[in-house]
Scaffold this active site. Structure first.
Site, PDB file in Angstrom:
ATOM      1  CG  HIS A  59      47.964  28.066  21.906  1.00 38.08           C
ATOM      2  ND1 HIS A  59      47.776  26.760  22.306  1.00 38.08           N
ATOM      3  CD2 HIS A  59      48.276  28.762  23.036  1.00 38.08           C
ATOM      4  CE1 HIS A  59      47.978  26.664  23.602  1.00 38.08           C
ATOM      5  NE2 HIS A  59      48.281  27.867  24.072  1.00 38.08           N
ATOM      6  CD  GLU A  98      53.367  22.751  28.314  1.00 32.24           C
ATOM      7  OE1 GLU A  98      53.584  23.166  29.460  1.00 32.24           O
ATOM      8  OE2 GLU A  98      52.944  23.457  27.387  1.00 32.24           O
ATOM      9  CB  CYS A 148      51.321  25.580  23.966  1.00 33.14           C
ATOM     10  SG  CYS A 148      50.583  25.416  25.581  1.00 33.14           S
TER      11      CYS A 148
HETATM   12  P1  HMG Z   1      40.991  34.812  36.408  1.00 34.65           P
HETATM   13  O1  HMG Z   1      41.589  35.206  37.693  1.00 34.65           O
HETATM   14  O2  HMG Z   1      39.833  33.883  36.441  1.00 34.65           O
HETATM   15  O3  HMG Z   1      40.632  36.114  35.528  1.00 34.65           O
HETATM   16  O4  HMG Z   1      42.108  34.143  35.511  1.00 34.65           O
HETATM   17  P2  HMG Z   1      39.441  37.152  35.587  1.00 34.65           P
HETATM   18  O5  HMG Z   1      38.913  37.297  36.979  1.00 34.65           O
HETATM   19  O6  HMG Z   1      39.979  38.371  34.898  1.00 34.65           O
HETATM   20  O7  HMG Z   1      38.231  36.502  34.722  1.00 34.65           O
HETATM   21  C1  HMG Z   1      38.395  36.049  33.430  1.00 34.65           C
HETATM   22  C2  HMG Z   1      37.318  36.648  32.516  1.00 34.65           C
HETATM   23  O8  HMG Z   1      36.030  36.255  33.007  1.00 34.65           O
HETATM   24  C3  HMG Z   1      37.291  38.189  32.493  1.00 34.65           C
HETATM   25  O9  HMG Z   1      36.973  38.563  31.162  1.00 34.65           O
HETATM   26  C4  HMG Z   1      36.136  38.527  33.414  1.00 34.65           C
HETATM   27  O10 HMG Z   1      35.534  39.796  33.136  1.00 34.65           O
HETATM   28  C5  HMG Z   1      35.183  37.398  33.074  1.00 34.65           C
HETATM   29  P3  HMG Z   1      37.885  39.644  30.343  1.00 34.65           P
HETATM   30  O11 HMG Z   1      38.139  40.784  31.252  1.00 34.65           O
HETATM   31  O12 HMG Z   1      39.165  38.910  29.980  1.00 34.65           O
HETATM   32  O13 HMG Z   1      37.055  39.971  29.157  1.00 34.65           O
HETATM   33  N1  HMG Z   1      34.148  37.159  34.093  1.00 34.65           N
HETATM   34  C6  HMG Z   1      32.851  36.920  33.811  1.00 34.65           C
HETATM   35  N2  HMG Z   1      32.190  36.830  32.638  1.00 34.65           N
HETATM   36  C7  HMG Z   1      30.837  36.536  32.688  1.00 34.65           C
HETATM   37  N3  HMG Z   1      30.161  36.356  33.837  1.00 34.65           N
HETATM   38  C8  HMG Z   1      30.791  36.436  35.021  1.00 34.65           C
HETATM   39  C9  HMG Z   1      32.197  36.731  35.051  1.00 34.65           C
HETATM   40  N4  HMG Z   1      33.105  36.894  36.037  1.00 34.65           N
HETATM   41  C10 HMG Z   1      34.301  37.150  35.427  1.00 34.65           C
HETATM   42  N5  HMG Z   1      30.100  36.255  36.168  1.00 34.65           N
HETATM   43  C11 HMG Z   1      43.244  33.340  33.570  1.00 34.65           C
HETATM   44  C12 HMG Z   1      41.944  33.917  34.115  1.00 34.65           C
HETATM   45  C13 HMG Z   1      43.116  33.080  32.111  1.00 34.65           C
HETATM   46  C14 HMG Z   1      44.350  34.355  33.795  1.00 34.65           C
HETATM   47  C15 HMG Z   1      43.532  32.014  34.303  1.00 34.65           C
HETATM   48  O14 HMG Z   1      42.588  31.051  33.899  1.00 34.65           O
HETATM   49  C16 HMG Z   1      44.925  31.476  34.050  1.00 34.65           C
HETATM   50  O15 HMG Z   1      45.878  31.856  34.711  1.00 34.65           O
HETATM   51  N6  HMG Z   1      45.064  30.547  33.050  1.00 34.65           N
HETATM   52  C17 HMG Z   1      46.341  29.929  32.699  1.00 34.65           C
HETATM   53  C18 HMG Z   1      47.211  30.827  31.838  1.00 34.65           C
HETATM   54  C19 HMG Z   1      46.709  30.958  30.424  1.00 34.65           C
HETATM   55  O16 HMG Z   1      45.895  30.197  29.942  1.00 34.65           O
HETATM   56  N7  HMG Z   1      47.261  31.950  29.700  1.00 34.65           N
HETATM   57  C20 HMG Z   1      46.936  32.144  28.307  1.00 34.65           C
HETATM   58  C21 HMG Z   1      48.076  32.770  27.514  1.00 34.65           C
HETATM   59  S1  HMG Z   1      49.594  31.864  27.732  1.00 34.65           S
HETATM   60  C22 HMG Z   1      49.374  30.446  26.741  1.00 34.65           C
HETATM   61  O17 HMG Z   1      48.500  30.394  25.940  1.00 34.65           O
HETATM   62  C23 HMG Z   1      50.318  29.315  26.954  1.00 34.65           C
HETATM   63  C24 HMG Z   1      49.753  28.128  27.719  1.00 34.65           C
HETATM   64  O18 HMG Z   1      48.864  27.408  26.905  1.00 34.65           O
HETATM   65  C25 HMG Z   1      50.902  27.245  28.239  1.00 34.65           C
HETATM   66  C26 HMG Z   1      52.007  26.822  27.289  1.00 34.65           C
HETATM   67  O19 HMG Z   1      52.386  27.482  26.343  1.00 34.65           O
HETATM   68  O20 HMG Z   1      52.596  25.765  27.605  1.00 34.65           O
HETATM   69  C27 HMG Z   1      48.957  28.541  28.951  1.00 34.65           C
END
Ligand code: HMG
Length: 393
Positions: free
Chosen positions: A233, A86, A118
């Protein structure tokens, strides 16, 4: 559960990753974030960073060359070449056409790309399985190749990555037999890349919900075996952990979910924690990770694995994998952890420079491009008259 001789699947697989990596401790320090958020909250410690001499053609060709060489297979015996990506550089000319030439595969080979976020390479593998049922050719080569970039200071930045997984498919495979057991499709905007945008648009939390919904739909109603490995994945390991907590509840009997995750999922996440998300290759990287991590375990009969592939947009497929009797001989050739150990850690300003060059490819001089080293045999040479050129590294 062993492979029966008539099954079709992966004969051998090989990984290519760029030489440089970014430590997420360095990213956390620069972005003013607690490093535990990345290492524990998301589950990634290092991300692979592509150089200006590496695009998806280069990643794919280097992985493809390695898989053919290690498997001892001549390019002349490949009758189907599919690249799942992609992150292609062209909206019409397939990435696979360049790979076809670089690998010196014969002209009677069918050559194309598959795009579905993906899930592209997984759909390529399923196409190759169907094709092998009817073809007189011996091998299909499917290569998952992607560079995941979200941009500086974006939520997805710690989940960036780059790499290619090449898979040689055959009848009577030496590694693993595969078949699809369920599928799921739904029109959603969770992660998408409008043609005029440099980086993907992402609804992060919603994308995780879409992933979970697809996993639940694919695993529901299956007679899930407790002793099988569960390969997912892996956009980031924490999402896999959260998803498996739900999936493991569907396994009949009294399953200790925490220990089940540790034994049957955990080893599949080791490589992703050091590479990041490689989009189409991500689930296949997780399979390599699980198999390599289990190489020293006794070669006893196992219940094989489930493989859950997810592509945003969205499409998902659940595959059943059955290890072949000789799987350890193939996995012994992977050397994935050793490849990662040999990489170079980027200083943070070097990482930012590479991101700047990606945003403005003309900013790198021809001399600097030529001086950029590559981890494999092929490299990007530059663009002349709007034609991208590739050759020996
Ligand atoms: P974010 O804003 O960093 O999220 O975005 P957050 O603030 O909720 O933090 C993430 C986690 O870290 C949370 O854990 C926090 O509690 C924790 P959870 O609530 O999930 O258990 N956290 C901590 N833990 C320990 N110590 C600390 C601490 N602070 C916070 N101090 C997000 C996270 C994944 C949304 C972002 O990285 C993103 O947008 N990523 C891209 C999208 C993605 O990967 N989506 C996955 C599903 S879609 C998919 O798989 C397809 C894809 O591969 C593309 C395709 O198909 O082509 C992406």
């Amino acid at each position: 559960m062993k492979n029966s001789p008539s099954e079709i699947g992966i004969d051998h697989m090989a990984l290519y990753v760029p030489g440089p990596y970014l430590s997420l401790d360095d990213l956390a320090a620069a972005r003013g974030v607690d490093p535990n958020k990345y290492s524990v909250g998301i589950g990634i410690r290092e991300t692979a960073i592509a150089t200006p001499a590496e695009d998806v053609v280069v990643l794919a060709a280097n992985a493809g060359q390695r898989v053919l060489k290690e498997a001892g297979v001549s390019p002349d015996d490949v009758g189907l070449l599919v690249v799942g990506t992609e992150s292609a550089e062209d909206k019409s000319k397939p990435t696979a056409t360049h790979v076809h030439e670089l690998l010196d595969i014969g002209k009677s080979c069918r050559v194309y790309d598959v795009v579905h976020a993906c899930a592209g390479a997984t759909y390529g593998v399923l196409n190759a399985i169907d094709w092998l049922h009817n073809s007189t050719h011996k091998y299909a080569l499917v290569i998952a190749s992607d560079i995941a970039r979200y941009g500086k200071n974006e939520a997805g930045e710690p989940t960036q990555g780059a790499g290619a997984v090449a898979m040689l498919l055959s009848r009577q495979p030496r590694l693993i037999g595969l078949n699809e057991i369920s599928t799921f499709s739904k029109n959603v905007y969770d992660f998408w890349k409008p043609l005029d945008q440099k980086y993907p648009l992402v609804d992060g939390i919603y994308s995780a919900r879409c992933y979970a919904e697809a996993a639940e739909a694919c695993f529901a109603g299956q007679d899930l075996q407790e002793n099988a490995a569960y390969i997912y994945h892996t956009p980031y390991p924490k999402l896999v952990q959260q998803t498996h907590m739900q999936v493991a509840r569907m396994i009949a009997g009294d399953v200790d979910i925490k220990n089940h995750f540790k034994d049957k999922v955990g080893p599949s996440l080791q490589l992703a924690a050091r590479i990041g998300n490689i989009y189409t290759g991500s689930m296949w990287l997780a399979l390599m990770s699980f198999l390599e991590a289990n190489l020293s375990e006794p070669a006893e009969d196992s219940d094989g694995c489930y493989l859950f592939s997810y592509g945003s947009g969205c499409g998902a497929a659940l595959l059943r994998g059955r290890l072949s009797p000789a799987w350890k001989e193939q996995v012994g050739l992977f050397g994935a952890e050793a490849t990662l150990d040999a990489r170079t850690r980027l200083a943070f300003d070097e990482y930012e420079t590479l991101m700047d060059i990606y945003e403005n490819p003309e900013s790198i001089s021809a001399d600097d491009l030529a001086a950029t080293t590559v981890n494999g045999s092929f490299r990007y040479l530059g663009t002349e008259k709007n034609k991208r050129r590739y050759g020996a590294a």
